[in-house]
Design a protein around this motif. Structure first.
Motif, PDB file in Angstrom:
ATOM      1  N   PRO A  70       0.750  -1.076  -0.048  1.00 61.97           N
ATOM      2  CA  PRO A  70      -0.065   0.060   0.032  1.00 61.97           C
ATOM      3  C   PRO A  70       0.787   1.234   0.212  1.00 61.97           C
ATOM      4  N   THR A  71       1.065   1.694  -1.170  1.00 66.94           N
ATOM      5  CA  THR A  71       2.122   3.066  -1.174  1.00 66.94           C
ATOM      6  C   THR A  71       1.274   4.357  -1.094  1.00 66.94           C
ATOM      7  N   GLU A  72       0.020   4.370  -0.857  1.00 64.87           N
ATOM      8  CA  GLU A  72      -0.450   5.551  -0.787  1.00 64.87           C
ATOM      9  C   GLU A  72       0.194   6.565   0.051  1.00 64.87           C
ATOM     10  N   MET A  73       0.605   5.954   1.035  1.00 61.85           N
ATOM     11  CA  MET A  73       1.206   6.928   2.307  1.00 61.85           C
ATOM     12  C   MET A  73       2.627   7.658   1.410  1.00 61.85           C
ATOM     13  N   ALA A  74       3.039   7.150   0.576  1.00 61.57           N
ATOM     14  CA  ALA A  74       4.365   7.591  -0.287  1.00 61.57           C
ATOM     15  C   ALA A  74       4.094   9.141  -0.480  1.00 61.57           C
ATOM     16  N   ASP A  75       2.764   9.579  -0.972  1.00 64.64           N
ATOM     17  CA  ASP A  75       2.726  10.780  -1.353  1.00 64.64           C
ATOM     18  C   ASP A  75       2.754  11.871  -0.356  1.00 64.64           C
ATOM     19  N   ALA A  76       2.675  11.416   0.784  1.00 59.82           N
ATOM     20  CA  ALA A  76       3.024  12.148   2.050  1.00 59.82           C
ATOM     21  C   ALA A  76       4.342  12.696   2.397  1.00 59.82           C
ATOM     22  N   THR A  77       5.462  12.022   1.490  1.00 67.50           N
ATOM     23  CA  THR A  77       6.609  12.135   1.840  1.00 67.50           C
ATOM     24  C   THR A  77       7.288  13.225   0.674  1.00 67.50           C
ATOM     25  N   PRO A  78       8.727  13.509   0.960  1.00 66.55           N
ATOM     26  CA  PRO A  78       9.153  14.514   0.151  1.00 66.55           C
ATOM     27  C   PRO A  78       9.755  13.953  -1.378  1.00 66.55           C
ATOM     28  N   CYS A  79       9.897  12.633  -1.505  1.00 64.19           N
ATOM     29  CA  CYS A  79      10.041  12.111  -2.777  1.00 64.19           C
ATOM     30  C   CYS A  79       9.505  10.743  -2.932  1.00 64.19           C
ATOM     31  N   PRO A  80       7.927  10.686  -3.339  1.00 70.14           N
ATOM     32  CA  PRO A  80       7.123   9.545  -3.281  1.00 70.14           C
ATOM     33  C   PRO A  80       7.898   8.591  -4.191  1.00 70.14           C
ATOM     34  N   ALA A  81       8.569   8.687  -5.057  1.00 71.21           N
ATOM     35  CA  ALA A  81       9.024   7.280  -5.871  1.00 71.21           C
ATOM     36  C   ALA A  81      10.121   6.833  -4.988  1.00 71.21           C
ATOM     37  N   ILE A  82      10.910   7.503  -4.350  1.00 68.27           N
ATOM     38  CA  ILE A  82      12.082   6.813  -3.720  1.00 68.27           C
ATOM     39  C   ILE A  82      11.562   6.010  -2.454  1.00 68.27           C
ATOM     40  N   GLY A  88       9.326  -1.178  -1.229  1.00 67.94           N
ATOM     41  CA  GLY A  88       9.424  -2.300  -1.948  1.00 67.94           C
ATOM     42  C   GLY A  88      10.839  -3.470  -1.524  1.00 67.94           C
ATOM     43  N   VAL A  89      11.677  -2.759  -1.236  1.00 68.55           N
ATOM     44  CA  VAL A  89      12.821  -3.172  -0.717  1.00 68.55           C
ATOM     45  C   VAL A  89      12.541  -4.038   0.470  1.00 68.55           C
ATOM     46  N   GLN A  90      11.867  -3.300   1.378  1.00 71.18           N
ATOM     47  CA  GLN A  90      11.493  -3.953   2.649  1.00 71.18           C
ATOM     48  C   GLN A  90      10.445  -5.064   2.578  1.00 71.18           C
ATOM     49  N   ALA A  91       9.687  -4.891   1.418  1.00 69.01           N
ATOM     50  CA  ALA A  91       8.537  -6.124   1.391  1.00 69.01           C
ATOM     51  C   ALA A  91       8.946  -7.116   0.495  1.00 69.01           C
ATOM     52  N   SER A  92      10.138  -7.044  -0.007  1.00 64.87           N
ATOM     53  CA  SER A  92      10.449  -8.453  -0.915  1.00 64.87           C
ATOM     54  C   SER A  92      11.757  -8.913  -0.668  1.00 64.87           C
ATOM     55  N   ASP A  93      12.357  -9.672  -1.589  1.00 61.35           N
ATOM     56  CA  ASP A  93      13.618 -10.179  -1.305  1.00 61.35           C
ATOM     57  C   ASP A  93      14.422 -10.184  -2.726  1.00 61.35           C
ATOM     58  N   ALA A  94      13.864  -8.941  -3.411  1.00 67.37           N
ATOM     59  CA  ALA A  94      14.523  -8.619  -4.904  1.00 67.37           C
ATOM     60  C   ALA A  94      15.860  -8.232  -4.565  1.00 67.37           C
ATOM     61  N   ASP A  95      16.653  -8.353  -5.631  1.00 67.46           N
ATOM     62  CA  ASP A  95      18.090  -7.824  -5.922  1.00 67.46           C
ATOM     63  C   ASP A  95      17.960  -6.265  -6.049  1.00 67.46           C
TER      64      ASP A  95
END
Length: 160
Positions: A70-82, A88-95
């Motif tokens: 749920p990325t909706e809260m990202a819009d309240a940050t200074p740089c939502p994309a980052i 995503g890093v915290q929610a996955s085991d992706a490289d």
């Protein structure tokens, strides 16, 4: 490999001898991306995932999986994309995690970022606000992923 490149660059900066990016550093980033086993896109939108995977295939990279957070809260940050990429890093085991979101304040446009599993930005690309470029989200995301990869000197290996 990437760790040694970072350490060398930090030491150069500390010593005041750093004079910009070097070819070997860019080569290391390309190697890191091409050798990544697991890539992930932070989205719940199948069209975005397909758009990213289409570009990744053309550049000879592994296909990405979807990470639904749920990325909706990202819009309240200074740089939502980052912030979305960090989620995503915290929610996955992706490289490598790929995320697209607003660049900054509303009206600032969008950014697609590639981030490694340690939250280090590998590459990124920007789009102007949608009201200016008039592309669909799919088209904009494809263009940004292509641009982010081309910034590292990567080239398509398969034709469109």
């Amino acid at each position: 490999m990437l760790k040694e490149t970072l350490l060398k660059a930090w030491c150069e900066s500390w010593e005041g001898t750093r004079r910009g990016d070097e070819e070997r550093e860019v080569e290391r980033l390309r190697e890191y991306l091409t050798s990544a086993d697991r890539l992930a896109v932070v989205t719940g939108n199948e069209d975005k995932l397909r758009a990213v995977n289409e570009v990744l295939r053309r550049f000879g990279l592994s296909e990405a999986e979807m990470v639904r957070v749920p990325t909706e809260m990202a819009d309240a940050t200074p740089c939502p994309a980052i912030f979305k990429a960090i989620m995503g890093v915290q929610a996955s085991d992706a490289d490598v995690v790929i995320a697209r979101g607003r660049l900054g304040v509303p009206g600032s446009g969008a950014m697609t970022v590639f981030m490694d599993a340690r939250c280090r930005l590998l590459t990124a690309a920007l789009s102007p606000p949608h009201v200016l470029h008039k592309m669909s989200v799919k088209e904009a995301m494809e263009r940004e992923v292509e641009e982010a990869l081309r910034r590292l000197g990567m080239k398509e290996i398969a034709s469109r």
